[in-house]
Every structure is written in C-alpha cells, then in structure tokens.
Design a protein around this motif. Structure first.
Motif, PDB file in Angstrom:
ATOM      1  N   CYS A  13     -23.596 -37.909  43.275  1.00 28.88           N
ATOM      2  CA  CYS A  13     -24.856 -38.060  44.290  1.00 28.88           C
ATOM      3  C   CYS A  13     -24.806 -39.559  44.574  1.00 28.88           C
ATOM      4  CB  CYS A  13     -26.057 -37.687  43.684  1.00 28.88           C
ATOM      5  SG  CYS A  13     -27.677 -37.862  44.790  1.00 28.88           S
TER       6      CYS A  13
ATOM      7  N   CYS B 230     -26.937 -41.308  45.084  1.00 24.58           N
ATOM      8  CA  CYS B 230     -28.556 -42.326  44.793  1.00 24.58           C
ATOM      9  C   CYS B 230     -27.993 -42.876  43.438  1.00 24.58           C
ATOM     10  CB  CYS B 230     -29.706 -41.341  44.364  1.00 24.58           C
ATOM     11  SG  CYS B 230     -29.433 -40.357  43.038  1.00 24.58           S
TER      12      CYS B 230
ATOM     13  N   CYS C  92     -29.513 -34.799  45.031  1.00 23.36           N
ATOM     14  CA  CYS C  92     -30.470 -35.064  46.405  1.00 23.36           C
ATOM     15  C   CYS C  92     -30.189 -34.018  47.596  1.00 23.36           C
ATOM     16  CB  CYS C  92     -30.071 -36.459  46.834  1.00 23.36           C
ATOM     17  SG  CYS C  92     -30.726 -37.692  45.590  1.00 23.36           S
TER      18      CYS C  92
ATOM     19  N   LYS D 156     -33.334 -32.665  48.428  1.00 17.91           N
ATOM     20  CA  LYS D 156     -34.326 -33.682  48.640  1.00 17.91           C
ATOM     21  C   LYS D 156     -34.095 -34.226  50.170  1.00 17.91           C
ATOM     22  CE  LYS D 156     -34.758 -34.617  43.940  1.00 17.91           C
ATOM     23  NZ  LYS D 156     -34.597 -35.780  42.955  1.00 17.91           N
TER      24      LYS D 156
END
Length: 174
Positions: free
Chosen positions: A10, A12, A22, A25
């Motif tokens: 990911c 992030c 994510c 999201k």
C-alpha cells in the motif's frame, strides 16, 4: 502514474497489501501517501479557507472537530474538555496560536462550548461572555461528542490534557 496492483504494498506506508488497506478507502481517485501528514494547524487553515469561501464543512480528527458555516464562521473544537477556538468570523480569518511538536499539540483556546437546547453556545475565557449560534451544526457536534465518549475510555480521554494554570492553553499528546 503507475497503476497499483491489489497485491502491491500500500502506498500509504502501512506495510499491508493495497487490497487489505486503502483499496476500499479510495475516494475521488486519491490514495493516501506517507508524505501527506495531517496537522491541526493545517486543518485549521483548510477550515479557515472554507469559512472565507462561505462553505459548510465539518471534519473530525481524533478528539478535534473542525467546522465552518455558510455565514463564514469557523471553529476548532476539542471534545474532551469542550474547548473551542474561533478561526474565522463573517468570512474573515482569525489567527489562533497553535504549536505542534512531535509529542504535543498546544492551542490557545478562546472559548468553551456546549450544546444547549440543540444550539451551539460558547463562553469566552477572556470576559465570560456567552453567545449562542442558531445555524451551527449542533446536532452533529452533539452526536460526535457521544460517539467519541463511547469510542475512548474515560481514562484515555482524561490523559489527553496537561492544563497550563496561567493561561487557558491546553497541551495534548500528538
């Protein structure tokens, strides 16, 4: 920009696969990135600009609520002590002292707030004057207060603050 695969790490920085982090999201095509740090002063500026543009906005981050109204007012609220700082009034920005360190956030609060008879009411620390605002999102703020109180233990909420006795400044762990 390269496409992120479901099984790729990911972006992030969580260390999880994208599909477990994510992917669900994803909003407006934006994916969180590790270099995009959320700060209270940054959020205060965003909400201040929304007020200058007369936009209704409300955002919750931890124990803080940032909101602006179509009338051009904007506030930062701290839910556990019910402290408040106005950051815009009638579309004009108001400077508020916010200091953020690695471990603490310090805000010079100007008011206390409460929801009374489904209305947003403030009491100024400076002169104890009271003001009630009719068209503020009082119901949403009240519901958020209850949600925060259910989400966090009372011991944790009590440990958030270190009050400076000489001023109305509250220091909170970052």
């Amino acid at each position: 920009m390269a496409k992120i695969g479901r099984n790729d790490p990911c972006p992030c920085g969580s260390g999880l696969k994208y599909k477990r982090c994510c992917l669900g999201k994803k909003q407006d095509g934006a994916i969180p990135t590790p270099d995009k740090k959320i700060t209270v002063s940054g959020e205060a500026e965003i909400i201040r600009q929304a007020a200058v543009n007369h936009q209704d906005t409300l955002k919750i981050i931890g124990v803080f609520i940032f909101f602006s109204t179509a009338a051009g007012d904007a506030w930062i609220l701290e839910l556990t002590e019910q402290d408040a700082a106005m950051v815009a009034r009638n579309g004009k920005a108001i400077d508020v002292e916010i200091s953020e360190q690695a471990e603490t956030i310090s805000i010079n609060w100007s008011h206390r707030f409460k929801i009374k008879h489904k209305k947003f009411t403030t009491v100024a620390y400076k002169d104890k004057s009271t003001e009630t605002f009719e068209n503020y999102p009082a119901a949403t703020i009240s519901a958020t207060l209850k949600k925060i109180q259910r989400r966090f233990s009372s011991e944790l909420l009590e440990s958030i603050h270190v009050k400076d006795e000489d001023t109305q400044e509250t220091t909170s762990p970052a």
